[in-house]
Enzyme design. Structure first.
Site, short mmCIF file in Angstrom:
data_model
loop_
_atom_site.label_atom_id
_atom_site.label_comp_id
_atom_site.label_asym_id
_atom_site.label_seq_id
_atom_site.Cartn_x
_atom_site.Cartn_y
_atom_site.Cartn_z
N GLU A 78 0.82 -1.22 0.00
CA GLU A 78 0.00 0.00 0.00
C GLU A 78 0.85 1.27 0.00
O GLU A 78 0.34 2.36 0.30
CB GLU A 78 -0.91 0.02 1.24
N HIS A 82 -3.03 2.82 8.53
CA HIS A 82 -4.07 2.06 7.85
C HIS A 82 -4.37 0.83 8.68
O HIS A 82 -3.46 0.10 9.09
CB HIS A 82 -3.58 1.66 6.46
N HIS A 113 -12.67 -2.88 2.61
CA HIS A 113 -11.23 -2.96 2.85
C HIS A 113 -10.87 -2.61 4.29
O HIS A 113 -10.42 -3.46 5.04
CB HIS A 113 -10.51 -2.02 1.86
N HIS A 132 -7.41 -2.50 9.69
CA HIS A 132 -8.56 -3.33 9.31
C HIS A 132 -9.41 -3.59 10.56
O HIS A 132 -9.82 -4.72 10.82
CB HIS A 132 -8.10 -4.66 8.72
N TYR A 168 -7.26 20.32 20.51
CA TYR A 168 -7.64 19.15 21.32
C TYR A 168 -6.88 17.93 20.82
O TYR A 168 -6.47 17.85 19.68
CB TYR A 168 -9.15 18.92 21.18
N TYR A 170 -20.30 13.89 18.91
CA TYR A 170 -19.51 15.08 18.58
C TYR A 170 -18.04 14.77 18.30
O TYR A 170 -17.33 15.58 17.69
CB TYR A 170 -19.63 16.13 19.68
#
Length: 216
Positions: A76, A95, A158, A97, A211, A116
């Site tokens: 990737e 990334h 994915h 899963h 934040y 929120y």
């Protein structure tokens, strides 16, 4: 950040994602921007087996997959490099899963403003981009489009990607994205979740600019 420190931070990040159940085995991948290069986790190596010296160094100026290191980068690698080129503010990409985010991705649903904390991703939703085979230029194009004005995105059938200006911020978003996905999924099973209005979320986005986790 020195290169050795960055490599160690990637290893620690991969172990943390596995500890939290957001990745398993060799699924998912991580990277950090390092000047004009990116450090990308190698292909097919589990978090528990990952060592700093295994991480591939890839020049951001290259589009052919050139790398330095003993192991090839994750399949990737394209979206890691393309995100850094498109988003100068991003210094870390994760990334994963994770279960609930991937479940929504198989349904091809975005995560709406059921809470929120969606503001942590820069807007009133976490979008779900279309499907493309892993490792392809088409998937990378979809990812870059999805992250144009968001700091997290679902990939159809994915998984998910989050970004941050530090690895700590990216990992924080990984946790928050999975939590939001779980809340939305369970709410949808129980009934019909009430979605917060866009103007409320956009006000919260402004408040969230200071934040989140901070470097020590």
């Amino acid at each position: 950040m020195k290169e050795g420190e960055a490599r160690a931070e990637i290893v620690a990040g991969a172990l943390e994602l596995e500890r939290l159940g957001l990745n398993h085995g060799s699924a998912g991948n991580l990277s950090l921007r390092l000047g004009e290069a990116a450090l990308v986790t190698p292909s097919g190596v589990s978090a528990r087996d990952l060592r700093p010296e295994m991480i591939a160094r890839m020049p951001l100026s290259d589009t052919t997959g050139a790398y330095e290191g003993p192991l090839p980068p994750s399949s990737e690698w394209r979206f890691h490099l393309d995100v850094y080129r498109a988003r100068p503010d991003v210094r870390a990409v994760a990334h994963m899963h994770s279960t609930y985010a991937t479940t929504l991705a198989t349904l091809r649903r975005e995560i709406p403003a059921v809470h929120y904390m969606i503001a942590a991703f820069g807007g009133p939703s976490v979008p779900c981009v279309g499907y493309a085979s892993y490792g392809t230029a088409e998937l990378s194009r979809l990812v870059v489009e999805g992250l144009q004005d968001r700091d997290g995105v679902l990939l159809a059938n994915h998984g998910a990607i989050v970004v941050g200006d530090t690895m700590g911020k990216a990992l924080w978003r990984a946790v928050e994205l999975e939590a939001l996905a779980q809340v939305y999924y369970l709410g949808a099973v129980a009934g019909e979740p009430v979605i917060l209005p866009d103007d409320e979320i956009l006000r919260t986005v402004e408040r969230f600019k200071s934040y989140g986790p901070r470097d020590r």
